[in-house]
Structures are given as C-alpha cells and as structure tokens.
Design an enzyme around this catalytic site. Structure first.
Site, PDB file in Angstrom:
ATOM      1  N   PHE A 127       0.855  -1.194   0.000  1.00  0.00           N
ATOM      2  CA  PHE A 127       0.000   0.000   0.000  1.00  0.00           C
ATOM      3  C   PHE A 127       0.896   1.252   0.000  1.00  0.00           C
ATOM      4  O   PHE A 127       1.891   1.302   0.715  1.00  0.00           O
ATOM      5  CB  PHE A 127      -0.886  -0.038   1.249  1.00  0.00           C
ATOM      6  CG  PHE A 127      -1.960   1.012   1.260  1.00  0.00           C
ATOM      7  CD1 PHE A 127      -3.074   0.894   0.453  1.00  0.00           C
ATOM      8  CD2 PHE A 127      -1.848   2.124   2.076  1.00  0.00           C
ATOM      9  CE1 PHE A 127      -4.071   1.864   0.462  1.00  0.00           C
ATOM     10  CE2 PHE A 127      -2.838   3.093   2.092  1.00  0.00           C
ATOM     11  CZ  PHE A 127      -3.946   2.963   1.278  1.00  0.00           C
ATOM     12  N   ASP A 198       1.700  -4.994   8.229  1.00  0.00           N
ATOM     13  CA  ASP A 198       0.519  -4.130   8.179  1.00  0.00           C
ATOM     14  C   ASP A 198      -0.711  -5.046   8.041  1.00  0.00           C
ATOM     15  O   ASP A 198      -0.836  -5.785   7.062  1.00  0.00           O
ATOM     16  CB  ASP A 198       0.645  -3.171   6.988  1.00  0.00           C
ATOM     17  CG  ASP A 198      -0.448  -2.117   6.959  1.00  0.00           C
ATOM     18  OD1 ASP A 198      -1.549  -2.382   7.478  1.00  0.00           O
ATOM     19  OD2 ASP A 198      -0.198  -1.035   6.387  1.00  0.00           O
ATOM     20  N   TYR A 223     -10.904   1.581  10.758  1.00  0.00           N
ATOM     21  CA  TYR A 223     -12.144   1.968  10.072  1.00  0.00           C
ATOM     22  C   TYR A 223     -12.575   1.005   8.974  1.00  0.00           C
ATOM     23  O   TYR A 223     -13.582   1.222   8.325  1.00  0.00           O
ATOM     24  CB  TYR A 223     -12.048   3.391   9.505  1.00  0.00           C
ATOM     25  CG  TYR A 223     -10.822   3.687   8.672  1.00  0.00           C
ATOM     26  CD1 TYR A 223     -10.747   3.277   7.354  1.00  0.00           C
ATOM     27  CD2 TYR A 223      -9.751   4.402   9.197  1.00  0.00           C
ATOM     28  CE1 TYR A 223      -9.622   3.554   6.590  1.00  0.00           C
ATOM     29  CE2 TYR A 223      -8.625   4.684   8.447  1.00  0.00           C
ATOM     30  CZ  TYR A 223      -8.563   4.248   7.147  1.00  0.00           C
ATOM     31  OH  TYR A 223      -7.449   4.507   6.402  1.00  0.00           O
ATOM     32  N   LYS A 224     -11.795  -0.049   8.742  1.00  0.00           N
ATOM     33  CA  LYS A 224     -12.159  -0.997   7.689  1.00  0.00           C
ATOM     34  C   LYS A 224     -13.054  -2.090   8.292  1.00  0.00           C
ATOM     35  O   LYS A 224     -14.183  -1.816   8.668  1.00  0.00           O
ATOM     36  CB  LYS A 224     -10.894  -1.528   7.029  1.00  0.00           C
ATOM     37  CG  LYS A 224     -10.183  -0.425   6.243  1.00  0.00           C
ATOM     38  CD  LYS A 224      -8.855  -0.841   5.669  1.00  0.00           C
ATOM     39  CE  LYS A 224      -8.274   0.310   4.844  1.00  0.00           C
ATOM     40  NZ  LYS A 224      -6.817   0.274   4.782  1.00  0.00           N
ATOM     41  N   ARG A 372     -13.214  -3.486  -6.963  1.00  0.00           N
ATOM     42  CA  ARG A 372     -12.974  -4.228  -5.729  1.00  0.00           C
ATOM     43  C   ARG A 372     -14.277  -4.323  -4.932  1.00  0.00           C
ATOM     44  O   ARG A 372     -14.954  -3.313  -4.722  1.00  0.00           O
ATOM     45  CB  ARG A 372     -11.906  -3.468  -4.940  1.00  0.00           C
ATOM     46  CG  ARG A 372     -11.364  -4.200  -3.757  1.00  0.00           C
ATOM     47  CD  ARG A 372     -10.229  -3.423  -3.116  1.00  0.00           C
ATOM     48  NE  ARG A 372     -10.731  -2.307  -2.329  1.00  0.00           N
ATOM     49  CZ  ARG A 372     -10.001  -1.604  -1.470  1.00  0.00           C
ATOM     50  NH1 ARG A 372      -8.721  -1.887  -1.313  1.00  0.00           N
ATOM     51  NH2 ARG A 372     -10.514  -0.613  -0.801  1.00  0.00           N
TER      52      ARG A 372
HETATM   53  C1  LIG Z   1      -6.136   1.494   4.707  1.00  0.00           C
HETATM   54  C2  LIG Z   1      -4.689   1.221   4.865  1.00  0.00           C
HETATM   55  C3  LIG Z   1      -3.874   2.098   5.556  1.00  0.00           C
HETATM   56  C4  LIG Z   1      -4.466   3.372   6.089  1.00  0.00           C
HETATM   57  O1  LIG Z   1      -3.573   4.232   6.686  1.00  0.00           O
HETATM   58  P1  LIG Z   1      -4.149   5.565   7.354  1.00  0.00           P
HETATM   59  O2  LIG Z   1      -3.002   6.138   8.046  1.00  0.00           O
HETATM   60  O3  LIG Z   1      -5.265   5.157   8.250  1.00  0.00           O
HETATM   61  O4  LIG Z   1      -4.687   6.432   6.268  1.00  0.00           O
HETATM   62  C5  LIG Z   1      -2.544   1.759   5.718  1.00  0.00           C
HETATM   63  N1  LIG Z   1      -2.049   0.614   5.198  1.00  0.00           N
HETATM   64  C6  LIG Z   1      -2.822  -0.249   4.496  1.00  0.00           C
HETATM   65  C7  LIG Z   1      -2.247  -1.502   3.954  1.00  0.00           C
HETATM   66  C8  LIG Z   1      -4.162   0.042   4.306  1.00  0.00           C
HETATM   67  O5  LIG Z   1      -4.925  -0.794   3.611  1.00  0.00           O
END
Ligand SMILES: *Cc1c(COP(=O)(O)O)cnc(C)c1O
Length: 413
Positions: A127, A198, A223-224, A372
């Site tokens: 990501f 992560d 938040y996911k 997705r």
């Molecule tokens: C959604 C997501 C993030 C989000 O990071 P934020 O700091 O909350 O914006 C980070 N890493 C991955 C792999 C994600 O899917």
C-alpha cells in the site's frame, strides 16, 4: 451444475447462523455496501455509545472522565479487545494515532533495534502509505537509511544482511492475496531482519496468529473491517519480548512512565504504553470500541467461514451471469489465499464502478483497472451477493456504464 437462483441465496440466508449480526448495523435502505473493507458500516451501538460519551462523559463528567469513564485507559483497553483477533496477548496491542503514524513508530523502533543495518525493505505491491513512510524515514536520515522496494518474486532473494527491517502488508489491498506471514517472518529472522506487518486488510477479516508467526511489530486500521468509523484510530502491536528494547521516536508525554509528574526528562513507560504519543482521541476511540465489541458476539473463525462462502458464491455467480462481459478475476481463486475482498480487472472498471454506485451498490475502484468488492460477513447477506451480480449483469448487457460522466476519474474512490 444447475444455475444458482435468488431463492437458493435466500435459503442460505435462512440457514445462516450469523444472520443476527446484521441487526447490529444501521444500514441505508436501497444500498448494498460492498465496501466494508474500506469504510465499515455504522453499528447501532455506536450511536448510543457516542451519545453517552458526549452527553454524560464529556458533558457532565468533564475532566473527571479521564479516570472515571476510563478515557485514559482506552488505548490499552481497546487494544486488549483487538488482541484476540490477531493472535496477540493482552498488553501487546495499543490503539493510537493512525496506521501511517503507527507505521512510522514501528519502523523507527525496529530500525533502532537493528542499528548496524541500513536498509528498509518492502515490495512494489505494498500500500502506498507504507512505501511513502519508508521514503520519509530515509530522507530524514539523509539517506543513511535506504529504502529498497522489490517485486514480490524477488522478495526472498532481497532478504540480505544489510536489511534491518522488512515491512509487508499481509492482505494485498488490490487483489486480496494473503501473504504467508509465518514463513516470510521466519526467513527474515534467519537473516537477522525484524518484521513489521501491516494488518489493515486482515484484522476483523481473516484469522491472524502473530504469536505463532513470531512477528516483531504490526499495525492495522480501525475503520475498515473493525467498523470504527471514518478516520478511526489505528493500532500498533509490539511483541512482548521487544517491549523493553523498542523505542518510540514520537516520545510524547502520554508515553512517559509518569505523564503527570511533568518532569523534564523523557522516561518511557515500561510497557506498550510507551507507544502512545499525545492525548488519545476519545470520540474516535469510543466509536472504535463499539465496532470492536461486536466481534465479541461471534468468533473470527465463524466470520471467516461465512466470508469465504459469500466470496465463493460471488465468484460462481460472476461466472454464471457475467462471463461474457470481460471481467477477469484479479484475486486468487483459492479461498485460502484470498482475504476479505474479491477484485476483478475490467478495462471499463471505473465506468462500471460509477454506474453501479448510481444504482445503490457501493464498491471501490483501484487504478488502473480494478473493481474491488468488500465481502463483509457481519452484515452482507447471500441475497445481497446475488443482487450485486444481477446488477452488474444488467449494467453490462444494457451498456448503462457507457456514459461520458462515468469515465471521468473521481478524486476519491
Ligand atoms: C487502509 C490502509 C492504511 C491506512 O492508513 P491511514 O493512516 O489510516 O490512512 C494503511 N495501510 C494499508 C495496507 C491500508 O490498507
């Protein structure tokens, strides 16, 4: 094999032992949220919890609520509730800040524990924020620390002696491919490399066992799949064995051994609490806690089982209803290697995403051509999966996607 019908799907809903969980959520009518992996839906209990937090705890309790309403302990308390979802022990998980900030804290802590090594390693498919944080750290050290970003195929070969820290995301945000956390962590350790995983697309979705995999550090998103609300606080995991050596570069007062002593010298707390930085965002914490509490009504094993059944149904129905329309599965076909979403390549992906959104089906588009669909077992029904595929078929067969306005890329997808 005969075709799967709407009635078949409704029957699966009737037999579903987890169907009661849908009642926990306030879902908009006429909308199917196939995006719970990006922003989870609103739990009904969150509304109540926010009201109590605002009116009683803040309104009446005022500053007394830091102790009397458990505000101060929220980062550790909610961390302890997340721990069983990821195979961690109590006091190994702390809720704080954002995933990006926790990545910074974990990466810099791991680097300091491997001081003779100069490379941060990750892969191209990670990501973007993960890669950007690595680059920021490198720039801050004036390139003493270098980033190395390799393709997935070259990852194991890149585990060399100069690498201090390996950063990977367990479930790929585009394809949902699940990495073998245990064997990769082991291969890294054999070369003296510390790992940061992560778990943003893993937590609340698939079974994770950080302890069995001997992971060093991890971070994840609130938040996911945890349904903590937009911009919910994230979490950081630090294995117990590292907690006394791991240093938090963001050495704010809340991570101090005794924050209210107000001393001049920073002395870190002798627990994961040292990974706090500033004052916790209590309103965000309250919403996240309500989301996390829903997981206590079920088990991650049961949720995963249902998610696999929903995903398998989705893929089968796509083959049955949409095979002539050019969708190409971007996710692994093997459910054991696929996380909580299902993605398809399509050259008109963006226009299709827009066309179904206009018709009440919320999904995601990821460049360059990925559609997705988040498969959230807490509130999605088998009949919803049927309706989504039927809508895709309708949009494709009528060419309803073929409008100029659907082809203009939105800023936020
Ligand atoms: C959604 C997501 C993030 C989000 O990071 P934020 O700091 O909350 O914006 C980070 N890493 C991955 C792999 C994600 O899917």
């Amino acid at each position: 094999m005969s075709n799967i019908s709407l009635q078949d799907c409704q029957q699966l809903d009737q037999q579903d032992a987890l169907s009661f969980l849908r009642e926990e959520f306030q879902l908009p009518k006429e909308v199917i949220n196939m995006d719970g992996n990006s922003l989870g839906a609103l739990p009904k209990s969150t509304l109540q919890k926010m009201k109590v937090t605002l009116e009683e705890e803040w309104g009446n309790g005022l500053i007394r609520s830091w102790s009397e309403a458990g505000w101060f302990d929220a980062p550790q308390r909610i961390g302890n509730k997340i721990a069983p979802l990821i195979g961690a022990n109590k006091e190994e998980v702390l809720v704080a800040d954002t995933t990006s900030i926790n990545l910074f804290k974990a990466l810099t802590a791991a680097l300091q524990m491997n001081p003779t090594r100069t490379v941060l390693l990750s892969e191209t498919d990670n990501f973007p924020t993960d890669l950007y944080l690595m680059q920021g750290i490198s720039a801050f050290t004036q390139n003493r620390i270098q980033t190395k970003i390799v393709s997935q195929e070259n990852l194991l070969d890149a585990l060399q002696e100069e690498v201090g820290v390996l950063l990977l995301t367990q479930v790929n945000y585009k394809t949902a491919h699940i990495k073998e956390i245990e064997s990769i962590t082991k291969a890294a350790h054999e070369k003296g490399i510390l790992t940061v995983w992560d778990l943003s697309h893993s937590v609340g979705s698939i079974e994770v066992d950080l302890e069995a995999a001997q992971v060093d550090f991890a971070v994840g998103c609130g938040y996911k799949f945890l349904n903590g609300g937009p911009g919910a606080p994230a979490f950081i995991y630090v294995a117990k064995r590292h907690q006394s050596a791991a240093k938090n570069v963001l050495s704010g007062w809340m991570g101090h051994q005794d924050p209210f002593a107000f001393t001049t010298q920073y002395v870190p707390a002798d627990s994961i609490e040292r990974f706090r930085c500033g004052t916790p965002v209590i309103l965000g914490m309250a919403a996240l806690e309500a989301g996390v509490d829903i997981f206590q009504k079920t088990s991650i094993q049961q949720l995963r089982q249902k998610a696999i059944q929903l995903s398998e149904l989705f893929i089968q129905l796509m083959e049955q209803e949409c095979s002539e329309y050019g969708f190409q599965l971007a996710s692994p076909r093997n459910a054991q290697q696929r996380g909580g979403h299902v993605s398809y390549h399509h050259t008109e992906g963006h226009a299709i995403y827009q066309a179904i959104k206009r018709r009440g089906i919320i999904s995601d588009f990821r460049t360059p051509d990925i559609l997705r669909f988040g498969i959230t077992p807490l509130y999605l029904r088998y009949q919803d999966i049927f309706q989504v595929v039927r809508m895709l078929r309708e949009v494709m067969s009528s060419k309803a996607w073929d409008k100029e306005e659907y082809k203009v890329r939105e800023l936020i997808t």
